[in-house]
Design a protein around this motif. Structure first.
Motif, PDB file in Angstrom:
ATOM      1  N   LYS A 192       1.012  -1.035   0.068  1.00 13.02           N
ATOM      2  CA  LYS A 192      -0.182  -0.181  -0.044  1.00 13.02           C
ATOM      3  C   LYS A 192       0.846   1.271  -0.030  1.00 13.02           C
ATOM      4  O   LYS A 192       1.557   1.441   0.998  1.00 13.02           O
ATOM      5  N   ASP A 193       0.896   1.770  -1.046  1.00  5.10           N
ATOM      6  CA  ASP A 193       1.802   3.176  -1.315  1.00  5.10           C
ATOM      7  C   ASP A 193       3.008   2.822  -1.030  1.00  5.10           C
ATOM      8  O   ASP A 193       3.960   3.295  -0.132  1.00  5.10           O
ATOM      9  N   ASN A 210      11.370  -2.611  -1.139  1.00  5.20           N
ATOM     10  CA  ASN A 210      10.209  -1.966  -1.114  1.00  5.20           C
ATOM     11  C   ASN A 210       9.253  -2.120   0.108  1.00  5.20           C
ATOM     12  O   ASN A 210       9.456  -3.474   0.420  1.00  5.20           O
ATOM     13  N   CYS A 252       5.549  -0.811   2.374  1.00  4.31           N
ATOM     14  CA  CYS A 252       4.559   0.100   2.539  1.00  4.31           C
ATOM     15  C   CYS A 252       5.115   1.287   3.381  1.00  4.31           C
ATOM     16  O   CYS A 252       5.940   1.447   4.108  1.00  4.31           O
ATOM     17  N   ARG A 288       9.006   7.137  -3.696  1.00  4.10           N
ATOM     18  CA  ARG A 288       7.831   6.375  -4.040  1.00  4.10           C
ATOM     19  C   ARG A 288       8.159   5.455  -5.362  1.00  4.10           C
ATOM     20  O   ARG A 288       8.570   6.049  -6.310  1.00  4.10           O
ATOM     21  N   HIS A 348       3.656   0.502  -7.585  1.00  2.56           N
ATOM     22  CA  HIS A 348       2.516   0.960  -6.933  1.00  2.56           C
ATOM     23  C   HIS A 348       1.451   0.578  -7.857  1.00  2.56           C
ATOM     24  O   HIS A 348       0.262   0.123  -7.563  1.00  2.56           O
ATOM     25  N   ASN A 349       1.506   0.989  -9.164  1.00  3.26           N
ATOM     26  CA  ASN A 349       0.533   0.353 -10.267  1.00  3.26           C
ATOM     27  C   ASN A 349       0.258  -1.002 -10.111  1.00  3.26           C
ATOM     28  O   ASN A 349      -0.956  -1.438 -10.494  1.00  3.26           O
ATOM     29  N   GLU A 389      -1.632  -2.136  -7.363  1.00  2.00           N
ATOM     30  CA  GLU A 389      -3.201  -1.958  -7.434  1.00  2.00           C
ATOM     31  C   GLU A 389      -3.907  -2.812  -8.182  1.00  2.00           C
ATOM     32  O   GLU A 389      -5.061  -3.005  -8.008  1.00  2.00           O
TER      33      GLU A 389
END
Length: 536
Positions: A20-21, A30, A32, A66, A71-72, A75
């Motif tokens: 998440k983010d 990486n 959250c 970020r 992130h994409n 999602e």
């Protein structure tokens, strides 16, 4: 299976959930944003920052960059997981639009499933199913596929036994997850103790606030009393000043008029003398002896006339008195009154509105002499042979005052003269007049007394009870103060400063009269009884 492997790549190593983010550290791993932020917050205390995965250290808190691509991707594969604790269980992880209660949990996928999505997972032996639960003990490690049994305090992550032994958390400080309940119980005990302490603290605060309020009210009352006292003192001083100045002005005018009249008479006399002097000088300067001989008797020009002049002036041709012309009696009395006010302030008792205390000869024992001003009682061996009446004391050489008090605050002073032992106090008019029960403060509940004993000590008595006072006598004067409404009768020794001896507390039901008992010598009532203000 490929989708499952891809899903593993989308899991945060800290929360073991889909990113998440996601943000990336300089080492390339990486996490959250919230998860890595919490880890870095725990590392702030030590000042040493490291990656939870590769353990690479950073000298400063690393900046979070970020990862837009990740992130994409996350999602697209992430189905919103809503863990809703209800009586029926936890909502299905995959039912995004309209969540329904889950019936089982897949430990392999770490997902809560409804009956529809459970069918695919039921066919694979790798997927271990259990009843839905939010307990961490039922979740599996994303790396070693084993149940999470430990919590790494250094990385703030839940780990399995393989993570502790061979994984990246080897050597870290860990805690058993099953100890959570024990820790919670300890925390509950601590919480209960803290709640109790807080309640006690709140009660203490309320108590102190109440004391503060009372202190403020008391201070306000005292300030009001002092203000009223000072206002009254200023008024009395102003009145005394006006009275003294008025008296001085009156006497000055009177004396001025008298002296002006005398001066006028003396001026007339001086003019007459001047004329006589000029006439005599003329006679002395005359050369004609016949004119001198024809002048009437020259004796009329001397002593006889002066004597007559003295009589005409009323005998005022005298030297003025030095300092005796003004009548200082009124001034001295006024200044004495002012001194009494100041003395009352110094002693802590300020009084006004005097009223006489007079002894009632009709109550006096026949071995007491009562002075003409009804202020002094003197013991005598000679029987005064006064008529025996129901009012007269027949025992203990006692006498009461004429006046009784039924309200207000009053005081009266006495002085013992040549008396090693005496008793003073107050009593009801219904006190017996004969027998031992008539003694002041003795075998009755109708009198209160202070006894000067053996010339060097005090004791107080009431209703057969005796209290010896520790202080030795240093003065022959005693003050008795009555606050009728408050039910207080106090005794003071009039030394410098005034000394409190004792206070009786009672509910008075009858008028109170001053009473004396003279064992030897005499007792004199000093001054007048006055309204008084109790010492603070």
């Amino acid at each position: 299976m490929a989708s499952i492997d891809l899903r593993d790549e989308l899991l945060c190593a800290i929360c073991l959930s889909t990113f998440k983010d996601p943000v990336m550290l300089r080492c390339g791993h990486n996490f959250c944003r919230v998860c890595i932020g919490r880890v870095l917050d725990t590392q702030d205390e030590s000042g040493v920052y490291s990656c939870p995965e590769c353990r690479k250290r950073f000298q400063e808190r690393p900046a979070l960059m970020r990862n837009i691509n990740l992130h994409n991707v996350a999602e697209r594969f992430l189905i919103t997981q809503q863990e809703q604790e209800e009586i029926t269980g936890i909502c299905c992880t995959y039912c995004v639009d309209s969540p329904v209660p889950a019936v089982r949990s897949c430990l392999h996928c770490e997902a809560s499933l409804c009956d529809k999505h459970l069918r695919v997972h039921s066919k694979s032996p790798e997927h271990v199913l259990s009843d839905p639960s939010t307990s961490l003990e039922k979740r599996k490690c994303s790396v070693h596929k084993k149940i999470l049994e430990y919590y790494c305090t250094e990385d703030a992550a839940c780990i399995c036994v393989s993570c502790c032994l061979i994984g990246e958390h080897r050597g870290h400080r860990v805690e058993m997850l099953d100890e959570t309940s024990e820790k919670k119980e300890k925390l509950r005990n601590v919480l209960q103790k803290l709640i109790t302490k807080r309640e006690k603290t709140e009660e203490r605060v309320r108590s102190l606030e109440e004391r503060k309020r009372k202190a403020q009210e008391q201070a306000a009352g005292e300030a009001e009393r002092v203000t009223a006292l000072c206002t009254d003192i200023r008024r009395r001083v102003d009145d005394l000043e006006k009275k003294v100045l008025s008296e001085i002005s009156r006497q000055e005018k009177e004396e001025s008029l008298s002296l002006s009249a005398l001066i006028h008479q003396l001026e007339i006399k001086k003019d007459k003398l001047s004329r006589k002097m000029r006439h005599i000088e003329e006679l002395c300067n005359m050369t004609d002896p016949l004119t001198v001989l024809q002048e009437p008797d020259t004796g009329d020009l001397c002593d006889p006339e002066e004597k007559g002049d003295d009589e005409d002036t009323g005998g005022h041709d005298k030297q003025p008195h030095d300092g005796d012309d003004l009548d200082v009696a009124v001034i001295s009395h006024t200044l004495h009154t002012l001194c009494e006010v100041i003395s009352g302030i110094r002693s802590g008792i300020y009084m006004e509105d005097p009223a006489d205390i007079l002894l009632d000869i009709n109550t006096a024992d026949n071995n007491l002499l009562i002075s003409d001003d009804l202020k002094t009682a003197t013991w005598t061996q000679e029987n005064q042979k006064r008529p025996e009446t129901a009012e007269r004391f027949q025992y203990n050489n006692q006498v009461m005052s004429r006046r009784g008090f039924t309200s207000g605050r009053h005081y009266w002073d006495v002085e013992g003269s040549r008396s090693r032992s005496y008793i003073v106090g107050m009593c009801y008019p219904s006190i017996d007049r004969r027998g031992s029960q008539s003694a002041i403060g003795g075998n009755n509940n109708k009198s209160w007394s202070l006894w000067r004993y053996n010339n060097n000590q005090y004791l107080v008595r009431h209703d057969r009870k005796v209290i010896w006072l520790p202080d030795k006598i240093s003065s022959d004067r005693v003050r008795i103060c009555l606050d009728y409404e408050a039910g207080q009768l106090s005794f003071y020794e009039l030394c410098d400063p005034i000394r409190h001896l004792h206070t009786f507390t009672a509910t008075f039901s009858e008028p109170l009269h001053a009473i004396l008992c003279v064992c030897h010598g005499s007792i004199k009532v000093l001054g007048r009884s006055r309204n008084w203000k109790k010492p603070s």
